[in-house]
Scaffold this active site. Structure first.
Site, PDB file in Angstrom:
ATOM      1  N   GLN A   1       0.822  -1.207   0.000  1.00 56.08           N
ATOM      2  CA  GLN A   1       0.000   0.000   0.000  1.00 56.08           C
ATOM      3  C   GLN A   1       0.857   1.258   0.000  1.00 56.08           C
ATOM      4  OE1 GLN A   1      -2.743  -2.222   3.258  1.00 56.08           O
ATOM      5  NE2 GLN A   1      -3.175  -0.064   3.110  1.00 56.08           N
TER       6      GLN A   1
ATOM      7  N   ARG B   1      -8.072  -0.795   8.601  1.00 60.32           N
ATOM      8  CA  ARG B   1      -9.134   0.104   8.155  1.00 60.32           C
ATOM      9  C   ARG B   1      -9.401   1.188   9.195  1.00 60.32           C
ATOM     10  NH1 ARG B   1     -14.324  -1.601   4.451  1.00 60.32           N
ATOM     11  NH2 ARG B   1     -14.486   0.424   3.505  1.00 60.32           N
ATOM     12  N   CYS B   2      -8.332   1.857   9.585  1.00 58.15           N
ATOM     13  CA  CYS B   2      -8.490   2.843  10.654  1.00 58.15           C
ATOM     14  C   CYS B   2      -7.286   3.764  10.683  1.00 58.15           C
ATOM     15  CB  CYS B   2      -8.676   2.111  11.963  1.00 58.15           C
ATOM     16  SG  CYS B   2      -7.448   2.258  13.216  1.00 58.15           S
TER      17      CYS B   2
ATOM     18  N   GLU C   1     -12.769   4.615   6.056  1.00 60.15           N
ATOM     19  CA  GLU C   1     -12.771   3.776   7.245  1.00 60.15           C
ATOM     20  C   GLU C   1     -13.891   4.075   8.214  1.00 60.15           C
ATOM     21  OE1 GLU C   1      -7.964   4.055   7.184  1.00 60.15           O
ATOM     22  OE2 GLU C   1      -9.141   5.226   8.559  1.00 60.15           O
TER      23      GLU C   1
END
Ligand code: CDP
Length: 794
Positions: free
Chosen positions: A222, A369-370, A739
């Site tokens: 990523q 996801r945060c 998110e």
């Protein structure tokens, strides 16, 4: 002249279909495993069966004898090249291949490179490792015990298992506020260890070209530029001779930010063999060794006035870090942005203390996801508010009304130092309550309870700090957090845009083109977006923590504006007027006072290559590095209704209402997709998902029979609503959204179940709120902790 219709050209606010899906739905995506290079070899990893053990010996002789095996690497061989250990993104070290000890089950011990993956696997099975087992530590409580074995005895000066301590807030003022409280509400919680579990596992192909000395690594990362910098430092290769290519990625969710041993071993193998080496992780490898999320314990108190006003909060968090402190997070913040807790509430003072403990579990602590531990922050916050409401006998919506910031309070400096700059919190809450029919449900709930039915309603409100930097405060390993975009408009008005972000399913190819379209009036279909190749993309920090729209998205708008500024000069030249007399409307410059005399952006592009004014550099392109002045602050309200079966503890979701305010929406359809995906993950975390270990450190659930992913069958339907409060500092007013629902959603589900159980005296059942936990709580009228087991002999 009729003005361009922005929606028709796929600009801002258009629910443009995702362009990347054209290849994905046809099976024409191009993932790492789709790449086959001439002469490519395959690597497999031998992993530790034990959680904690000294390595007595490693015998690789049988593996070398297998035809087709080309290389066997041990920790010792890595150590000879100073590569047995690598830095983590949290300034710790992590073993690439174990030398002295193994510290978690599934740790990388050896790698075998062979002609095909099956031979490489056979090679791994032929290696004989003799271990001397040591006691395993599977939770922070055990880790902190005075007689606990020191897991990280490789670290000089490390005499216990503590890996960090951190504190923020005002201890004295918090004490004073607690002394004045009418009521102190206390709560202990565990946010269980969970795993991002992307559909595509991690993997790489390292291709070292001995002729040119250039190393190309195709990998599922990523953050390609961070990886390039890390490879340059770890492998001591010159940065310009390293190319990281991140092709299509089948989901990341934070799991593909860290540097994993497989990448490093693969690179060394390719350098030693002079051949491309592919490593594709299997599902169990991904679940058992790569970055997990959460695993945090909370001991918290809230000081309240009897009318529900929050006076102060005190939170002590303990994180189970696993064997290496490998959290991907900004350097200054040892426990991520946990201190964003209570940012949407008017909480005058607070104190957060945190400590991390090493345990014999996989490392990670990734921002699943945060935005760096914000998920824990929001979950704790909303569980604490729900518990306080119950303690005071105040309605759960009412206590939020009494404490949420009102619109006139922005910008607001929180007790922990953040500057929250915008929002319409009460509007969002009212919209959500109306949509779910709050008052009516409360009445139905009472009537249902009289008939023995347990209905519950749970509210979660949250704001999330998205878009790290600014660069003053946010860096990773000293590299400042900003992002970038580069735009080149070709002669025919078609364009290519590259950014330092990297999409993993979020649809950047679609939405970035929409921003260009909004700024320049070029149809979105005429803009191709490329990300992920460090040789061509401008430097950026990558995509995680929903930072792409706030930072790279802003850079896209800024670079398009730079291009427009040059196009204006070209237009003035074409229209034979001075630049000051040129006006802009979407897609076209025109002469002030004579709107029929104009030049389209495409005509300007043609002029940039064929008819530029004297002295002007040819071409129409530019780049922008964007360092945001602040984080963006989206807000959301999630409300869930459930029915709990008192006989079995099974709970069914009746309705889920979401109100999201992520500022200006670039692509409403994609935003809705992000929210639905996030709510699905929130439901899974609340209901079914956790990574468990037994008392010996054996991972229970390194497969998808045990670690459950929600399917369409059990996922509830979602009712989505929106409020738009533009971000005051983002060039197009957008805030991050990717998110929010995964962050804010879990508490809504969990609060709903607790509301259904309100009459039983049960204050807390830890996630996942499994039916047997609910059933147990109903039987005993007592809380159910989710803390992992402790060894019976300890
Ligand atoms: O960093 P990441 O891409 O994961 O998250 P994000 O910036 O929140 O964006 C997720 C997706 O939603 C991207 O395709 C964004 O462009 C889109 N989005 C949008 O259309 N409008 C917003 N206000 C925020 C995001």
């Amino acid at each position: 002249m009729t003005a361009l219709d922005e929606t028709a050209i796929g600009g801002l606010g258009a629910s443009r279909r995702r362009v990347e899906d054209a290849r994905f739905v046809r099976g024409r995506g191009h993932y790492v495993d789709d790449i086959h290079l001439p002469g490519m070899l395959h690597m497999e990893i031998l992993r530790s069966p034990l959680a904690h053990a000294r390595i007595v010996s490693i015998d690789t002789s049988k593996a070398w004898e297998i035809p087709g095996v080309r290389l066997v690497l041990t920790g010792e061989m890595m150590a000879q090249r100073n590569l047995a250990w690598m830095p983590t993104l949290s300034y710790d070290t992590q073993a690439v291949l174990a030398t002295d000890k193994v510290r978690f089950q599934g740790q990388e011990v050896c790698v075998v490179v062979a002609d095909d993956p099956y031979i490489a696997k056979d090679g791994c099975e032929a290696i004989v490792v003799e271990y001397e087992a040591l006691p395993a530590i599977v939770n922070p409580e055990q880790a902190a015990a005075p007689d606990a074995p020191v897991i990280r005895d490789d670290k000089e000066g490390q005499t216990d298992n503590t890996c960090y301590r951190w504190e923020v807030g005002d201890a004295a003022a918090t004490e004073r506020a607690f002394a004045q409280a009418d009521v102190v509400s206390s709560l202990k919680l565990h946010y269980p260890r969970s795993h991002p579990s992307p559909i595509e596992c991690c993997g790489s192909i390292a291709d070292y070209d001995a002729g040119t000395g250039k190393l190309t690594v195709y990998m599922t990362t990523q953050a390609p530029h961070i990886i390039r910098a890390a490879v340059a430092l770890v492998a001591e290769l010159p940065e310009h001779m390293i190319r990281i290519v991140s092709p299509d990625i089948g989901g990341g969710f934070g799991n593909k930010v860290p540097i994993y041993p497989g990448y490093v071993a693969g690179i060394l193998a390719s350098i030693l063999l002079g051949k491309p080496v592919k490593w594709i992780e299997d599902k169990s490898g991904n679940l058992s060794s790569t970055g997990f999320g959460r695993d945090m314990y909370l001991d918290a108190q809230m000081a309240l006035r009897s009318d529900g006003k929050i006076l102060a909060v005190r939170m002590h968090a303990v994180t189970d870090q696993g064997a290496f402190f490998a959290d991907a997070q900004p350097s200054k913040f040892k426990v991520g942005l946990l201190h964003s807790a209570f940012a949407c509430y008017d909480v005058p003072v607070g104190l957060i203390t945190a400590e991390g403990q090493y345990t014999n579990k996989a490392p990670g602590g990734v921002a699943y996801r945060c935005s760096f531990r914000v998920t824990e922050a929001m979950f704790f916050q909303e569980r604490m508010v729900a518990a306080a409401a119950a303690d005071l006998g105040i309605d759960a919506a009412e206590i939020r009304r009494r404490n949420l910031l009102t619109d006139d309070r922005f910008p607001h400096r929180t007790a922990f130092g953040f500057l929250v700059d915008s929002g319409q919190y009460h509007k969002c809450l009212d919209l959500g309550l109306d949509a779910i029919g709050y008052e009516e449900f409360k009445r139905d709930q009472v009537a249902a309870r009289e008939r023995g039915r347990l209905l519950g309603i749970g509210i979660s409100t949250m704001t999330e700090p998205l878009g790290a930097g600014n660069s003053r405060e946010y860096d990773i390993l000293g590299i400042k957090m900003f992002d970038s975009a580069e735009l080149r408009v070709h002669m025919t008005g078609k364009a290519i845009l590259r950014t330092g972000a990297k999409t993993q399913g979020q649809g950047h190819e679609t939405t970035w083109a929409q921003i260009v379209s909004h700024e320049l009036g070029i149809p979105a279909d005429d803009v191709i977006v490329e990300e992920g190749d460090t040789d061509t993309a401008p430097f950026g920090m990558g995509t995680y923590a929903s930072r792409s729209t706030p930072v790279a998205g802003a850079a896209v708008a800024m670079v398009a504006r730079k291009v427009r500024a040059k196009a204006r000069k070209l237009a003035a030249h074409l229209l034979e007027v001075s630049e000051e007399d040129v006006e802009w409307e979407l897609g076209r410059f025109y002469v002030r006072g004579a709107p029929e005399r104009g030049a389209t952006i495409q005509e300007c592009a043609a002029a940039a290559y064929s008819n530029m004014p004297d002295g002007m550099e040819p071409g129409l392109e530019n780049n922008a590095y964007y360092d945001p002045p602040n984080l963006t602050w989206p807000f959301a309200v999630y409300i869930v209704t459930v029915e709990v079966d008192p006989e079995t503890g099974v709970w069914d979701v009746l309705r889920v209402v979401a109100v999201d305010d992520c500022g200006v929406r670039i692509n409403p359809m994609i935003v809705e997709g992000q929210i639905m995906g996030g709510l699905t993950e929130a439901y899974a975390m609340a209901n079914m998902q956790f990574q468990t270990y037994d008392a010996d450190g054996n991972q229970v659930g390194s497969n998808y029979m045990d670690y459950l992913l929600p399917t369409a069958w059990e996922t509830p339907g979602f009712e989505l609503h929106e409020v738009v409060t533009p971000c005051p500092h983002h060039p197009i007013g957008a805030k991050g959204v990717g998110e929010c629902a995964a962050v804010g959603g879990p508490a809504a589900f969990v609060n709903a179940v607790h509301d259904a159980l309100a009459s039983t005296g049960v204050r807390n059942i830890d996630m996942p709120v499994l039916p047997d936990r609910v059933w147990q709580a109903l039987q005993d009228g007592r809380d159910v902790s989710g803390a992992p087991p402790v060894r019976s002999d300890s």
